[in-house]
Design a protein around this motif. Structure first.
Motif, short mmCIF file in Angstrom:
data_model
loop_
_atom_site.label_atom_id
_atom_site.label_comp_id
_atom_site.label_asym_id
_atom_site.label_seq_id
_atom_site.Cartn_x
_atom_site.Cartn_y
_atom_site.Cartn_z
N HIS A 654 0.78 -1.07 -0.04
CA HIS A 654 0.15 0.10 0.02
C HIS A 654 0.97 1.25 0.03
O HIS A 654 1.48 1.45 0.92
CB HIS A 654 -0.80 0.14 1.23
CG HIS A 654 -1.56 -1.16 1.41
ND1 HIS A 654 -2.88 -1.48 0.84
CD2 HIS A 654 -1.61 -2.36 2.08
CE1 HIS A 654 -3.29 -2.82 0.91
NE2 HIS A 654 -2.45 -3.37 1.89
N VAL A 656 2.16 5.02 0.23
CA VAL A 656 1.56 6.08 1.17
C VAL A 656 1.90 7.35 0.45
O VAL A 656 3.22 7.88 0.42
CB VAL A 656 2.23 5.94 2.66
CG1 VAL A 656 1.82 7.00 3.46
CG2 VAL A 656 1.84 4.57 3.26
N ALA A 659 5.37 9.75 1.03
CA ALA A 659 6.22 8.80 1.84
C ALA A 659 7.20 8.26 0.92
O ALA A 659 6.79 7.71 -0.15
CB ALA A 659 5.71 8.07 2.95
N ARG A 662 6.45 1.92 1.55
CA ARG A 662 5.06 1.18 1.29
C ARG A 662 4.94 0.59 2.58
O ARG A 662 5.60 0.13 3.21
CB ARG A 662 5.08 0.32 0.14
CG ARG A 662 5.40 0.96 -1.13
CD ARG A 662 4.86 0.11 -2.30
NE ARG A 662 5.24 0.30 -3.67
CZ ARG A 662 6.45 0.04 -4.26
NH1 ARG A 662 7.53 -0.67 -3.58
NH2 ARG A 662 6.74 0.53 -5.18
N LEU A 663 3.66 0.30 2.88
CA LEU A 663 3.10 -0.65 3.87
C LEU A 663 2.69 -1.81 3.24
O LEU A 663 1.97 -1.93 2.24
CB LEU A 663 1.87 -0.02 4.63
CG LEU A 663 2.22 0.96 5.42
CD1 LEU A 663 1.07 1.64 6.05
CD2 LEU A 663 3.11 1.07 6.70
N SER A 672 -8.54 3.01 5.29
CA SER A 672 -7.19 3.64 5.78
C SER A 672 -7.72 5.16 5.82
O SER A 672 -8.45 5.74 4.74
CB SER A 672 -6.18 3.12 4.96
OG SER A 672 -6.24 3.62 3.64
N ARG A 674 -5.33 9.21 6.18
CA ARG A 674 -4.43 9.86 6.66
C ARG A 674 -4.58 10.91 7.79
O ARG A 674 -5.54 11.64 7.26
CB ARG A 674 -3.87 10.70 5.26
CG ARG A 674 -2.44 11.30 5.41
CD ARG A 674 -1.50 10.26 5.54
NE ARG A 674 0.00 10.68 5.59
CZ ARG A 674 0.56 10.92 4.34
NH1 ARG A 674 0.28 10.33 3.32
NH2 ARG A 674 1.99 11.59 4.50
N ARG A 678 2.44 12.92 8.96
CA ARG A 678 3.34 11.90 9.15
C ARG A 678 2.39 10.64 10.03
O ARG A 678 3.14 10.04 10.86
CB ARG A 678 4.63 12.21 9.81
CG ARG A 678 5.61 12.92 8.82
CD ARG A 678 6.92 12.89 9.64
NE ARG A 678 7.70 13.79 8.53
CZ ARG A 678 8.87 12.97 7.99
NH1 ARG A 678 8.91 11.91 8.38
NH2 ARG A 678 9.58 13.59 7.12
N ILE A 680 -1.06 7.78 9.80
CA ILE A 680 -2.20 7.11 9.17
C ILE A 680 -2.63 6.16 10.04
O ILE A 680 -2.12 5.62 10.86
CB ILE A 680 -1.57 6.50 7.84
CG1 ILE A 680 -2.69 5.98 6.74
CG2 ILE A 680 -0.60 5.24 8.06
CD1 ILE A 680 -2.18 5.47 5.63
N ILE A 682 -5.27 2.61 9.91
CA ILE A 682 -5.67 1.74 9.06
C ILE A 682 -6.58 1.01 10.01
O ILE A 682 -6.37 0.50 11.38
CB ILE A 682 -4.59 0.82 8.45
CG1 ILE A 682 -3.67 0.01 9.58
CG2 ILE A 682 -3.72 1.46 7.60
CD1 ILE A 682 -2.76 -0.87 8.93
N ALA A 696 6.97 -2.13 6.68
CA ALA A 696 7.19 -0.88 6.08
C ALA A 696 8.37 -1.30 5.11
O ALA A 696 9.42 -1.69 5.69
CB ALA A 696 7.35 0.29 6.70
N SER A 740 2.34 6.21 13.10
CA SER A 740 3.26 7.55 12.59
C SER A 740 4.58 7.15 12.50
O SER A 740 5.25 6.14 12.72
CB SER A 740 2.81 8.38 13.81
OG SER A 740 3.43 7.83 15.06
#
Length: 742
Positions: A654, A656, A659, A662-663, A672, A674, A678, A680, A682, A696, A740
């Motif tokens: 996913h 971001v 950023a 990715r997650l 999810s 935002r 900094r 998010i 989910i 991450a 965060s």
């Protein structure tokens, strides 16, 4: 008794020596009681008989079960209770001429009653085993195994989960699911050179687990259990309900509930992270550049079904196009090959029939150009409509010109499709599959999903009526519903989607029938037999109801179907169903990695290949992996399954915004938001007692920032692993997480 049967067993063909011996011992009251305890409203008496240790479960006046815990020809010399360990109800040691049995019982009776028994044997000598008896015997109110009337709903198929699901009707003792944890028995299978093919089943009233031994013949077994080595020879889980199900839907719901209860007693295999984004990019590159991937006809490019083999067909093109579309949108990078494939679709359309044909007009004489498998008509339409719903005007036009023929076929076959027919006149080529004497029983679910897509695209009510008619026609198939795993998964999704649209609750309940049939065909165990030690099979599904292998296409297509199922679900969904689906998808992300030939040792790959050849340098998956460790890729290297990497990447990684990471999550992120520059939030919606892997991963060469991960309750989760290429957290699989970074 065969799991395909669903009938009254008041007429018993005969009684085995084991049944007669148990019957006599119970009638004579000759067993020695060792211990007794309660399990919910059940009484459990652990007793020593002439040659076996037994757990006798009874509902007073309503019958019960005799569970053989350990077996020793000639009987036991000394049986004693040992000091219990944490979580145990009873621990026993039993010595005999063949060695020492260690028996451990664990119980859980808060909701469904669960008895978990583990048996280990330390042989006194190198021990050859020509035969071991089954372990489950229903009892009537007088402890007579021959006096019980009941039904077996499902039993182990091939090398799938070692389970049997049945109910006792006279007397009405209730429903029983018995699962043998085959993972725990790998050492036994390897030592004896056996495999648990259809090991859990039986003939009423002698049921349960039949430990695999060499075939009975004039040649005795030659592979013993080694002397002095403790081996697990049984790891059984019984889950009980106090009543029989009144109908098909409730039977399926109970099966899912009880299977979920058994699943939570298992020690689950670990999960590994895999870089599906890199695999997807390599796949696209190989599809685009390798001359073994595509071929030109009529000035257009088409994908081969297998490596440099077989004629292009519509299912293959659409299977790749749908995943390319998703990946291009996810990565925000066009895929030129997608445009090439789309340009050639029109050549599959037959303006006279107003239908999509399987093959191009110039297909070779070695193929029947008019022959079509029933599911082959609808699966391309599903992917075509996905593109149409996403805004592809050409796909919308082609779908609109083709869908009425699909409806015409459904009407002709009255929503009960054969295996194969001629598209020109609907004359049947292959009416039924040899394994079960039925046609493609779950095509109605696939068809219903396509109809619901048509409704989403056009809002025409006729599509809703077609979906209802198809799902209604599939009633009463019970555990015989499954023909092909991914079709069954889409049928479950169709049921839930139709319930969401119409609010007719029977479709929500009917989804359990599709799920029960799907999970009945799962292998809920991890095999270490032969070459299987090099790959994962846990929670894999055999592609067909009688197939000997797991297939990558059915794996990832079911994964996609279950994402839609979970997104259409709500609090009304059976919690065990939510857990099992989420677990299937979680393990698919790990298991599917090993379909790629570069992950397997060269010696583990098939030499005799049915379609094309295997090229380890190409990032295309093998079609087939085997629970019993046969060489992988016997069917071939699937180009039509190459969309797997794209599907997994899009649904588990996913981006971001803004950023440099990715997650990754091995559960679907259902929502999810935002919440800061900094930060998010989910939401995951997996099993309430399960965990998920959240990682991450950096994009480019910028190092990862420091992360703070909090549960909705404010608990801070520490990283479970940190390496240069990612940071991992084990998080609750159900609930909200606040992430965060600094």
């Amino acid at each position: 008794m065969r799991d395909q049967d669903h009938s009254d067993h008041s007429q018993i063909a005969g009684l085995s020596p084991q049944v007669l011996a148990l019957r006599a011992e119970l009638a004579e009251r000759s067993m020695r009681s060792i211990d007794a305890f309660s399990l919910g409203d059940l009484t459990v008496n652990v007793s020593e008989g002439r040659d076996s240790l037994w757990a006798l479960l009874r509902r007073p006046g309503r019958g019960g079960l005799a569970v053989r815990l350990a077996y020793a020809p000639g009987g036991f010399e000394k049986t004693s209770r040992l000091r219990r360990r944490a979580g145990e109800t009873l621990r026993l040691s039993a010595r005999s001429a063949i060695g020492r049995h260690l028996v451990v019982l664990r119980t859980e009776g808060l909701d469904l009653q669960r008895l978990h028994f583990t048996v280990q044997l330390t042989p006194a000598a190198d021990l050859l085993l020509p035969f071991l008896p089954r372990d489950i015997y229903p009892l009537d109110a007088d402890d007579d195994p021959a006096g019980v009337v009941g039904n077996v709903e499902a039993a182990q198929r091939g090398l799938n989960t070692g389970l049997i699901y049945f109910h006792l009707d006279k007397p009405e003792m209730g429903s029983v699911l018995y699962l043998q944890n085959l993972t725990a028995l790998n050492d036994y299978f390897r030592a004896t050179h056996t495999k648990p093919d259809g090991a859990v089943g039986g003939e009423w009233p002698e049921l349960g687990y039949l430990p695999p031994t060499p075939p009975q013949s004039g040649t005795p077994p030659t592979h013993p259990l080694p002397a002095g080595k403790q081996l697990t020879i049984a790891d059984g889980i019984l889950v009980l309900r106090d009543s029989a199900p009144p109908d098909e839907r409730d039977s399926a719901r109970r099966f899912i509930q009880m299977l979920g209860a058994a699943y939570t007693a298992l020690e689950l295999p670990p999960i590994e992270y895999h870089d599906w984004v890199d695999r997807a990019e390599r796949t696209i590159s190989d599809l685009s550049r390798s001359p073994k991937a595509t071929v030109r006809h009529y000035g257009h490019r088409y994908a081969h079904p297998y490596t440099a083999s077989e004629y292009p067909d519509i299912m293959v093109q659409m299977a790749l196009l749908a995943q390319m579309h998703d990946f291009a949108r996810w990565s925000e990078t066009p895929i030129p090959l997608q445009t090439d494939f789309e340009a050639g679709l029109e050549k599959f359309y037959d303006p006279r029939l107003k239908a999509l044909r399987r093959y191009l007009p110039n297909v070779g004489q070695d193929k029947d150009a008019d022959a079509v498998d029933s599911w082959y008509l609808y699966h391309p339409l599903m992917n075509l409509c996905r593109l149409a719903i996403a805004g592809n005007d050409k796909a919308r036009d082609l779908f609109g010109r083709s869908i009425d023929f699909g409806i015409k076929a459904a009407h002709h076959f009255k929503y009960k499709w054969p295996v194969q027919y001629k598209i020109t006149d609907f004359s049947v080529i292959t009416p039924v599959a040899p394994a079960d004497g039925r046609g493609q029983t779950d095509v109605g679910g696939m068809y219903a999903w396509v109809m619901l897509q048509g409704y989403e695209l056009t809002r025409e009510e006729r599509f809703l009526h077609e979906a209802q008619a198809a799902l209604d026609a599939a009633q009463d198939l019970r555990f015989n519903l499954n023909y092909q795993a991914n079709l069954t998964a889409w049928g479950a999704a169709a049921c839930l989607r139709l319930w969401r649209i119409t609010n007719i609750d029977r479709y929500r309940l009917q989804s359990h029938v599709y799920l029960a049939s799907f999970f009945h065909n799962c292998a809920i165990w991890e095999s270490d037999i032969a070459q299987a030690v090099h790959y994962r099979n846990f929670l894999g599904v055999t592609c067909l109801q009688d197939a000997p292998y797991m297939a990558v296409y059915e794996c990832f297509d079911s994964f996609c179907a279950f994402e839609d199922y979970l997104r259409d679900s709500g609090p009304e969904l059976e919690p065990a169903a939510r857990m099992l689906i989420s677990q299937y998808c979680r393990y698919a992300l790990d298991r599917a990695w090993y379909y790629y030939p570069d992950t397997l040792p060269e010696g583990g790959l098939a030499q005799d290949i049915r379609n094309g050849h295997i090229d380890r340098s190409l990032s295309f998956p093998l079609e087939d992996l085997y629970v019993d460790g046969q060489p992988a890729g016997q069917v071939g290297q699937e180009i039509y399954g190459a969309g797997a990497a794209l599907a997994f990447a899009v649904r588990s990684f996913h981006p971001v915004a803004g950023a440099a990471f990715r997650l990754f999550c091995d559960h679907f992120i259902m929502a999810s938001e935002r919440t800061g520059e900094r930060a998010i939030t989910i939401s995951l919606d997996g099993g309430e007692t399960c965990s998920a892997l959240l990682s991450a991963t950096p994009i480019g060469k910028e190092p990862l920032p420091k992360f703070i991960v909090l549960t909705a309750g404010g608990d801070r989760l520490r990283p479970s692993r940190t390496v240069p290429e990612r940071i991992e957290f084990q998080v609750p699989a159900n609930g909200r997480l606040l992430i965060s970074w600094i």
